[in-house]
Every structure is written in structure tokens, then in C-alpha cells.
Design an enzyme around this catalytic site. Structure first.
Site, short mmCIF file in Angstrom:
data_model
loop_
_atom_site.label_atom_id
_atom_site.label_comp_id
_atom_site.label_asym_id
_atom_site.label_seq_id
_atom_site.Cartn_x
_atom_site.Cartn_y
_atom_site.Cartn_z
N HIS A 26 7.83 6.90 9.28
CA HIS A 26 8.55 7.05 8.02
C HIS A 26 10.00 7.42 8.31
CE1 HIS A 26 5.61 6.75 4.69
NE2 HIS A 26 4.74 7.01 5.65
N HIS B 160 2.71 4.43 13.11
CA HIS B 160 3.13 4.29 11.71
C HIS B 160 4.21 5.33 11.45
CE1 HIS B 160 2.26 3.76 7.26
NE2 HIS B 160 2.77 4.98 7.25
N SER C 93 3.11 10.82 9.18
CA SER C 93 3.06 10.83 7.72
C SER C 93 4.26 11.50 7.09
CB SER C 93 1.79 11.55 7.26
OG SER C 93 0.65 11.10 7.94
N HIS D 107 3.12 4.20 -3.47
CA HIS D 107 3.57 5.57 -3.76
C HIS D 107 4.94 5.54 -4.46
CE1 HIS D 107 0.38 7.56 -1.59
NE2 HIS D 107 0.67 6.93 -0.46
N ARG E 162 0.84 -1.20 0.00
CA ARG E 162 0.00 0.00 0.00
C ARG E 162 0.88 1.25 0.00
NH1 ARG E 162 -0.50 4.66 2.43
NH2 ARG E 162 -0.18 3.62 4.43
N ASP E 163 1.65 1.47 1.06
CA ASP E 163 2.54 2.64 1.10
C ASP E 163 3.60 2.52 0.02
OD1 ASP E 163 3.69 5.06 2.10
OD2 ASP E 163 3.03 4.51 4.10
N TYR F 95 3.98 15.77 3.97
CA TYR F 95 3.37 14.46 3.71
C TYR F 95 4.27 13.65 2.77
CZ TYR F 95 -0.72 11.38 3.12
OH TYR F 95 -1.60 10.32 3.13
#
Length: 345
Positions: free
Chosen positions: A202, A200, A171, A21, A17-18, A291
């Protein structure tokens, strides 16, 4: 607090899913089948599969999927022998019917994401998901933009609507250590036994694993990551590294470290167009709080208009842009282009 009698935390892999991108939503059926089989074989308990921007995200604004996402959800569910399949939904991008179709295709977890001050727009979606018998997870996106007490109030809205686990979602990869644990602790204190709390992360400041450990120590029992960092920006928390660290700290994940390391190297990496790198643009996103999915959009517009992608991202941070406002990157690019032209006159 542990996730269950067997696991201290439950890990969700978001590569499919991620990672969409990073791959510009070009997953093939074969790639999804192979990755799900490898992750499932390593013991990953939850695998998320959708367009990068969630159900219904295939569009001109976000980018069109190579393979229809519901076809990928179906393949994932048919391939997984033990792992549950999760889908992501952003109210306003997807519609409630998408949730029903996903369940019909084999998804059993519905993750509903809103900006961290707009939890109220998720109420009807959580209600539907619970009516359908789906497990529910809520995402408070861009959590770095609000203090712990605000996030706690927003988490309460989600929990009261039927959310069973509320995530602090970094995010932009902008949170640093105690900034994570303070937010997680506030939500844990607010929700008590009403719902679990997740995190979550990054890699835009290279802290995703450390931040995840801070989240766990503050009471988070669900943690996201992606094998080989396969995600937006500099990528997500690398699951294989997270599992290794958790093993050393005695945190039970149920994932075989050697098997997930093999899956990341031998199966996930070949599906990636390139490594997820902590380059100048990704670093700017973490520093400016942008983001993470803006990276590829910014690089594309920077090339088109002959301007700096890094400067575009810094200005996006100043404008406090959020997911769904990718089109404003064109305005920023034109602004920079005009400034360049004026400077040369």
C-alpha cells in the site's frame, strides 16, 4: 527464481477488490465489465473481484455492496479472455459455501486472508479450495506487526494446509524497504519449493513500488497492485508504474506498459470517486501502522462526532486494531469527543 518460463513475476490487479474500499463497495456491473476488459486487454494475468472485505463482506459492519459480489464475479469471468479471476476470502467474514459459489461463477483462484498470527484459521478453507481444484493463495495481513521468523512459521502453516503461494501483506503500508525483503526472504527460505511467495503493498508511505521491487529481489514471484492505485488508504501499488519499473529492470510481467497506462487513465480513473491520495490521514496510517481499509470508516466517524480523523487513526494504531475491528473507531471518536468537551469546560 522466476514465476514461470515466460514470466519473472505474476501480477494480480486488485482494483475491483481493494478498490472497493475506496469506492465504498459501490461498483456497478458496467464498471466491472469495462475495467476487466481493459486490464485483460493489457495482459494482466490475474484480476481480483469481490467486496473489499472479501466474500460475504457486504454487511452493516463493512458496508453494503451496490451490486451483489457474485454477480460481479460472474461478469468478470465472462468478460476476461485470458486473465484468471480471483476472489478473496476472510474466514469468519465469508463461509466455505462462498468459495463453491465463486467457482461456479467462474473464479479459478481463491485467496484466503488471515491476520499474520492466525494462519491456523485458514486450514479448512485451503483444504476445500484444493479439493475443488482451485489455485490457492494465502494472505498474512498486517505483516508489519511481526518479525520475519514469526511470519515464516505462519507461512508454513498455510503451505502445509494446501496454500500454493503465501503473501507478505503490508495492509497498513507501514513496511520500509529492507523490512519487506527481510520478511520475504525468511518466508522463501522456509517454504523452499513447497510454495511461492508474494507481496501486497500500500502507498501510505509512498513506497509501494520500491517495496515491491525489494520483495522481488528477495524471491517473491507474485506481486499485487491496482491500476491508478485504486485501493484502500492511499491506494495499492500502481500497476502501471510497477510495470514501467519492471520493464526498465528487465523483470518480465507480460503486461504491456502502454496498454496498462491507457487502462488506468481512460477506464479505471473514471470509475473512481476521487484519486487515491497520500493525504494526512493516509500518511498517519502508514506511520502508525493502521489497516488501510480503516480510512473511509475513520473519515465518516470523524465527521459524525466532530473530531480529527488523523488522531483517530493514530490511536487505532496504538490499540493495534486489525481488520474486523472497524467498530472500535466509534469508541475512539467518542473518547476524543469527551476529551474535547472536557478541555472546553
Amino acid at each position: 527464481m522466476a514465476y514461470s518460463a515466460e514470466l519473472d513475476i505474476r501480477v494480480t490487479d486488485t482494483s475491483l477488490r481493494d478498490g472497493s474500499h475506496h469506492k465504498r463497495h459501490q461498483f456497478t456491473a458496467t464498471e466491472v465489465r469495462d475495467i476487466v476488459a481493459a486490464l485483460d486487454g493489457a495482459g494482466v494475468p490475474v484480476i481480483e473481484v469481490t467486496h473489499g472485505d472479501g466474500l460475504g463482506g457486504s454487511s452493516f459492519n463493512y458496508g453494503f455492496s451496490k451490486t451483489p459480489e457474485q454477480e460481479l464475479v460472474t461478469i468478470a469471468a465472462q468478460t476476461a479472455k485470458q486473465a484468471k479471476i480471483a476472489v478473496l476470502m476472510l474466514p469468519g467474514v465469508g463461509v466455505k459455501e462462498d468459495i463453491k459459489v465463486s467457482q461456479d461463477n467462474g473464479a479459478s483462484i481463491c485467496r484466503i486472508a488471515t491476520h499474520c498470527t492466525e494462519a491456523d484459521v485458514s486450514i479448512q478453507h485451503f483444504g476445500l479450495a484444493r479439493e475443488l481444484g482451485l489455485e490457492t493463495v494465502g494472505f498474512l495481513m498486517m505483516s508489519h506487526t511481526q518479525p520475519p521468523e514469526v511470519l515464516a512459521k505462519q507461512a508454513r502453516i498455510m503451505a502445509d494446509a494446501g496454500c500454493q503461494c503465501v503473501y507478505i501483506v503490508d495492509s497498513a503500508g507501514a513496511l520500509v524497504l529492507e523490512q519487506v525483503s527481510d520478511r520475504v526472504a525468511a518466508v522463501v527460505a522456509e517454504l523452499g519449493d513447497d510454495a511461492q511467495v508474494g507481496f501486497h503493498g500500500h502507498e501510505n508511505l509512498d513506497l509501494a513500488v520500491a517495496n515491491s521491487i525489494y520483495a522481488i529481489r528477495a524471491g517473491a514471484t507474485q506481486i499485487d497492485g491496482s491500476a491508478r492505485r485504486f485501493g484502500a488508504g492511499a491506494g495499492n501499488t500502481p500497476v502501471e508504474a510497477l510495470v514501467g519499473v519492471c520493464d526498465k529492470l528487465g523483470i518480465r510481467t507480460g503486461i504491456d506498459f502502454f496498454a496498462i497506462a491507457d487502462a488506468a487513465e481512460d477506464v479505471v480513473r473514471p470509475a473512481m470517486p476521487q484519486e487515491c491520495l497520500l493525504d494526512r490521514q493516509a500518511l498517519m496510517m502508514g506511520y502508525a501502522g493502521v489497516y488501510s481499509s480503516f480510512l473511509k470508516h475513520a473519515e465518516r466517524q470523524a465527521e459524525r462526532y466532530g473530531v480529527s480523523a488523523a488522531e483517530m487513526l493514530v490511536r487505532a494504531g496504538r490499540r493495534k486494531l486489525v481488520g474486523g475491528q472497524e467498530d472500535q473507531l466509534i469508541d475512539i471518536a467518542l473518547e476524543l469527543q469527551r476529551e474535547q468537551q472536557t478541555a472546553t469546560v
